[in-house]
Design a protein around this motif. Structure first.
Motif, PDB file in Angstrom:
ATOM      1  N   PRO A   1       0.794  -1.234   0.000  1.00  0.00           N
ATOM      2  CA  PRO A   1       0.000   0.000   0.000  1.00  0.00           C
ATOM      3  C   PRO A   1       0.820   1.273   0.000  1.00  0.00           C
ATOM      4  CG  PRO A   1      -0.087  -1.081   2.152  1.00  0.00           C
ATOM      5  CD  PRO A   1       0.569  -2.043   1.216  1.00  0.00           C
ATOM      6  N   GLU A   2       2.106   1.155   0.248  1.00  0.00           N
ATOM      7  CA  GLU A   2       2.964   2.342   0.194  1.00  0.00           C
ATOM      8  C   GLU A   2       3.345   2.705  -1.237  1.00  0.00           C
ATOM      9  OE1 GLU A   2       5.728  -1.118  -0.026  1.00  0.00           O
ATOM     10  OE2 GLU A   2       3.865  -0.650   1.047  1.00  0.00           O
ATOM     11  N   ARG A   3       3.060   1.824  -2.186  1.00  0.00           N
ATOM     12  CA  ARG A   3       3.408   2.057  -3.586  1.00  0.00           C
ATOM     13  C   ARG A   3       2.212   2.609  -4.365  1.00  0.00           C
ATOM     14  NH1 ARG A   3       6.457  -3.664  -5.122  1.00  0.00           N
ATOM     15  NH2 ARG A   3       7.961  -3.649  -3.373  1.00  0.00           N
ATOM     16  N   LEU A   4       2.512   3.252  -5.457  1.00  0.00           N
ATOM     17  CA  LEU A   4       1.462   3.701  -6.371  1.00  0.00           C
ATOM     18  C   LEU A   4       0.758   2.473  -6.943  1.00  0.00           C
ATOM     19  CD1 LEU A   4       1.720   6.574  -8.908  1.00  0.00           C
ATOM     20  CD2 LEU A   4       0.858   4.362  -9.670  1.00  0.00           C
ATOM     21  N   GLN A   5      -0.568   2.512  -6.983  1.00  0.00           N
ATOM     22  CA  GLN A   5      -1.376   1.400  -7.479  1.00  0.00           C
ATOM     23  C   GLN A   5      -1.854   1.723  -8.897  1.00  0.00           C
ATOM     24  OE1 GLN A   5      -1.954  -1.421  -5.215  1.00  0.00           O
ATOM     25  NE2 GLN A   5      -0.311  -0.261  -4.209  1.00  0.00           N
ATOM     26  N   LEU A   6      -1.613   0.792  -9.812  1.00  0.00           N
ATOM     27  CA  LEU A   6      -2.011   0.937 -11.207  1.00  0.00           C
ATOM     28  C   LEU A   6      -3.076  -0.094 -11.543  1.00  0.00           C
ATOM     29  CD1 LEU A   6      -1.632   1.935 -14.185  1.00  0.00           C
ATOM     30  CD2 LEU A   6       0.202   0.221 -14.375  1.00  0.00           C
ATOM     31  N   TYR A   7      -4.157   0.349 -12.142  1.00  0.00           N
ATOM     32  CA  TYR A   7      -5.258  -0.521 -12.569  1.00  0.00           C
ATOM     33  C   TYR A   7      -5.352  -0.411 -14.080  1.00  0.00           C
ATOM     34  CZ  TYR A   7      -6.081   0.219  -7.629  1.00  0.00           C
ATOM     35  OH  TYR A   7      -5.908   0.322  -6.274  1.00  0.00           O
TER      36      TYR A   7
ATOM     37  N   MET B   1       5.560   4.868 -18.531  1.00  0.00           N
ATOM     38  CA  MET B   1       5.998   6.044 -17.777  1.00  0.00           C
ATOM     39  C   MET B   1       6.500   5.641 -16.392  1.00  0.00           C
ATOM     40  SD  MET B   1       6.378   9.344 -17.760  1.00  0.00           S
ATOM     41  CE  MET B   1       6.275  10.849 -16.767  1.00  0.00           C
ATOM     42  N   LEU B   2       5.812   4.740 -15.735  1.00  0.00           N
ATOM     43  CA  LEU B   2       6.256   4.293 -14.416  1.00  0.00           C
ATOM     44  C   LEU B   2       7.594   3.578 -14.498  1.00  0.00           C
ATOM     45  CD1 LEU B   2       2.802   3.100 -13.047  1.00  0.00           C
ATOM     46  CD2 LEU B   2       4.193   4.961 -12.105  1.00  0.00           C
ATOM     47  N   GLU B   3       7.773   2.762 -15.517  1.00  0.00           N
ATOM     48  CA  GLU B   3       9.060   2.088 -15.692  1.00  0.00           C
ATOM     49  C   GLU B   3      10.168   3.094 -16.010  1.00  0.00           C
ATOM     50  OE1 GLU B   3       9.943  -0.975 -15.137  1.00  0.00           O
ATOM     51  OE2 GLU B   3       7.926  -1.676 -14.608  1.00  0.00           O
ATOM     52  N   GLU B   4       9.858   4.087 -16.826  1.00  0.00           N
ATOM     53  CA  GLU B   4      10.863   5.099 -17.180  1.00  0.00           C
ATOM     54  C   GLU B   4      11.295   5.905 -15.956  1.00  0.00           C
ATOM     55  OE1 GLU B   4      12.467   5.448 -19.899  1.00  0.00           O
ATOM     56  OE2 GLU B   4      11.233   4.972 -21.660  1.00  0.00           O
ATOM     57  N   THR B   5      10.348   6.239 -15.087  1.00  0.00           N
ATOM     58  CA  THR B   5      10.676   7.066 -13.925  1.00  0.00           C
ATOM     59  C   THR B   5      11.265   6.267 -12.772  1.00  0.00           C
ATOM     60  OG1 THR B   5       8.456   6.825 -12.984  1.00  0.00           O
ATOM     61  CG2 THR B   5       8.826   8.705 -14.465  1.00  0.00           C
ATOM     62  N   GLY B   6      10.996   4.969 -12.733  1.00  0.00           N
ATOM     63  CA  GLY B   6      11.469   4.148 -11.633  1.00  0.00           C
ATOM     64  C   GLY B   6      10.638   4.253 -10.373  1.00  0.00           C
ATOM     65  N   LEU B   7       9.462   4.866 -10.464  1.00  0.00           N
ATOM     66  CA  LEU B   7       8.593   4.948  -9.292  1.00  0.00           C
ATOM     67  C   LEU B   7       8.125   3.546  -8.886  1.00  0.00           C
ATOM     68  CD1 LEU B   7       6.241   7.987 -10.051  1.00  0.00           C
ATOM     69  CD2 LEU B   7       7.804   7.775  -8.109  1.00  0.00           C
ATOM     70  N   PRO B   8       8.193   3.211  -7.617  1.00  0.00           N
ATOM     71  CA  PRO B   8       7.659   1.910  -7.188  1.00  0.00           C
ATOM     72  C   PRO B   8       6.142   1.867  -7.408  1.00  0.00           C
ATOM     73  CG  PRO B   8       9.054   2.890  -5.484  1.00  0.00           C
ATOM     74  CD  PRO B   8       8.801   3.960  -6.502  1.00  0.00           C
ATOM     75  N   TYR B   9       5.658   0.787  -7.986  1.00  0.00           N
ATOM     76  CA  TYR B   9       4.221   0.667  -8.222  1.00  0.00           C
ATOM     77  C   TYR B   9       3.800  -0.788  -8.166  1.00  0.00           C
ATOM     78  CZ  TYR B   9       5.011  -0.846 -13.107  1.00  0.00           C
ATOM     79  OH  TYR B   9       5.386  -1.522 -14.245  1.00  0.00           O
TER      80      TYR B   9
ATOM     81  N   ARG C   1      10.333  14.704 -14.450  1.00  0.00           N
ATOM     82  CA  ARG C   1      10.966  14.055 -15.607  1.00  0.00           C
ATOM     83  C   ARG C   1       9.991  13.938 -16.776  1.00  0.00           C
ATOM     84  NH1 ARG C   1      13.878   8.627 -14.342  1.00  0.00           N
ATOM     85  NH2 ARG C   1      14.880   9.216 -16.306  1.00  0.00           N
ATOM     86  N   PHE C   2      10.562  13.968 -17.973  1.00  0.00           N
ATOM     87  CA  PHE C   2       9.848  13.720 -19.233  1.00  0.00           C
ATOM     88  C   PHE C   2       8.839  14.803 -19.602  1.00  0.00           C
ATOM     89  CE2 PHE C   2      11.065   9.504 -17.534  1.00  0.00           C
ATOM     90  CZ  PHE C   2      12.082   9.254 -18.447  1.00  0.00           C
ATOM     91  N   ALA C   3       8.979  15.975 -19.001  1.00  0.00           N
ATOM     92  CA  ALA C   3       8.248  17.167 -19.422  1.00  0.00           C
ATOM     93  C   ALA C   3       9.179  18.344 -19.182  1.00  0.00           C
ATOM     94  CB  ALA C   3       6.946  17.344 -18.662  1.00  0.00           C
ATOM     95  N   PRO C   4       9.358  19.225 -20.155  1.00  0.00           N
ATOM     96  CA  PRO C   4      10.300  20.327 -19.997  1.00  0.00           C
ATOM     97  C   PRO C   4       9.927  21.242 -18.837  1.00  0.00           C
ATOM     98  CG  PRO C   4       9.621  20.091 -22.295  1.00  0.00           C
ATOM     99  CD  PRO C   4       8.727  19.216 -21.482  1.00  0.00           C
ATOM    100  N   GLN C   5      10.940  21.812 -18.205  1.00  0.00           N
ATOM    101  CA  GLN C   5      10.711  22.793 -17.148  1.00  0.00           C
ATOM    102  C   GLN C   5      10.416  24.166 -17.721  1.00  0.00           C
ATOM    103  OE1 GLN C   5      10.567  21.831 -13.791  1.00  0.00           O
ATOM    104  NE2 GLN C   5      10.602  19.848 -14.856  1.00  0.00           N
ATOM    105  N   ASP C   6      11.008  24.464 -18.871  1.00  0.00           N
ATOM    106  CA  ASP C   6      10.719  25.736 -19.539  1.00  0.00           C
ATOM    107  C   ASP C   6       9.238  25.798 -19.898  1.00  0.00           C
ATOM    108  OD1 ASP C   6      11.541  28.183 -21.271  1.00  0.00           O
ATOM    109  OD2 ASP C   6      10.521  26.838 -22.683  1.00  0.00           O
ATOM    110  N   ALA C   7       8.589  26.913 -19.556  1.00  0.00           N
ATOM    111  CA  ALA C   7       7.134  27.004 -19.707  1.00  0.00           C
ATOM    112  C   ALA C   7       6.694  26.836 -21.150  1.00  0.00           C
ATOM    113  CB  ALA C   7       6.632  28.336 -19.144  1.00  0.00           C
TER     114      ALA C   7
ATOM    115  N   ALA D   1      12.682   0.324 -20.699  1.00  0.00           N
ATOM    116  CA  ALA D   1      11.466   0.611 -19.934  1.00  0.00           C
ATOM    117  C   ALA D   1      10.223   0.386 -20.781  1.00  0.00           C
ATOM    118  CB  ALA D   1      11.501   2.050 -19.416  1.00  0.00           C
ATOM    119  N   VAL D   2      10.320   0.651 -22.072  1.00  0.00           N
ATOM    120  CA  VAL D   2       9.192   0.411 -22.972  1.00  0.00           C
ATOM    121  C   VAL D   2       8.931  -1.083 -23.088  1.00  0.00           C
ATOM    122  CG1 VAL D   2       8.383   0.604 -25.356  1.00  0.00           C
ATOM    123  CG2 VAL D   2       9.482   2.560 -24.247  1.00  0.00           C
TER     124      VAL D   2
END
Length: 234
Positions: free
Chosen positions: A18-24, A37-45, A103-109, A223-224
């Motif tokens: 339950p501490e991880r992001l849940q994907l359905y 995207m989750l694999e690319e970022t390395g977020l636990p899910y 990650r994966f979105a530019p910071q420049d507006a 990751a893909v």
């Protein structure tokens, strides 16, 4: 205390972590956007399979999280302010995960909004058109003597591929040298169009050299490759 216990969806799909992001989700073009995207970022899910063959998407538990009865959906126990956040719609989830991880979105507006522009292009054009072509070409074509529906979606899909091919001319990725959520959104649908739907010939896919080159580069990313198989069979 389990931060997810108040969400009805966890009664049907209990969270082992339950501490991880849940994907359905399911490994469809929209579903794999998020798993990639989750694999690319390395977020636990933790991934849960929403089985269409047993109408899981219409269950009260799933509808409590995704009222539009579509996958993917997520439940993040560590959302904004440290509070759980539930989200549906793949484009919104990609934006959220990009902001969460930086990650994966530019910071420049300006570049950020340009990226969002291409994300919306996929959501509003590529997904619906490629999906309709797939329906009429692979699944329902034999049931309709009138080929105008199929040909309509084939022509629009071909046009969209032309837009993408022009954008990729002289660019490695949609936004140039940087791989972004725009690519993560678009290329699963391109892959499905020529693979699962088998519509490459009818849209003249071989004529879009820049799209073919970028699709190959996308498919080669570790990751893909991993995200394309999430969630696996229960």
């Amino acid at each position: 205390m389990n931060p997810l216990s108040d969400f009805p969806i966890t009664r049907k799909w209990p969270a082992r972590h339950p501490e991880r992001l849940q994907l359905y989700s399911l490994p469809t073009p929209n579903g794999v956007k998020v798993s990639i995207m989750l694999e690319e970022t390395g977020l636990p899910y933790e991934a849960h399979r929403v089985a269409f063959d047993s109408n899981d998407q219409f269950s009260p538990e799933f509808l409590s999280l995704s009222p539009n009865n579509k996958i993917p959906a997520i439940l993040d126990p560590d959302g904004p302010g440290g509070r759980p956040l539930a989200l549906f719609e793949s484009g919104a989830i990609l934006l959220y995960l990009a902001d969460k991880t930086g990650r994966f979105a530019p910071q420049d507006a300006a570049a950020r909004y340009e990226t969002i522009q291409w994300l919306m292009w996929q959501v509003g054009g590529v997904g619906p058109m490629f999906g309709q072509l797939g329906f009429f070409h692979r699944f329902a074509g034999k049931d309709y003597e009138d080929k105008r529906p199929r040909d309509r979606y084939a022509a629009e899909s071909r046009r969209l591929l032309g837009v993408l091919d022009q954008r990729l001319a002289g660019r490695e990725w949609i936004m140039g040298g940087d791989y972004t959520i725009a690519d993560i959104a678009v290329f699963p649908w391109v892959r499905n169009l020529v693979g699962f739907y088998g519509a490459g010939e009818i849209v003249g896919f071989d004529g879009f050299a820049h799209v073919r080159r970028a699709l190959d580069a996308f498919a080669a990313r570790p990751a893909v490759r991993k995200g394309l198989d999430v969630p696996g069979a229960d």
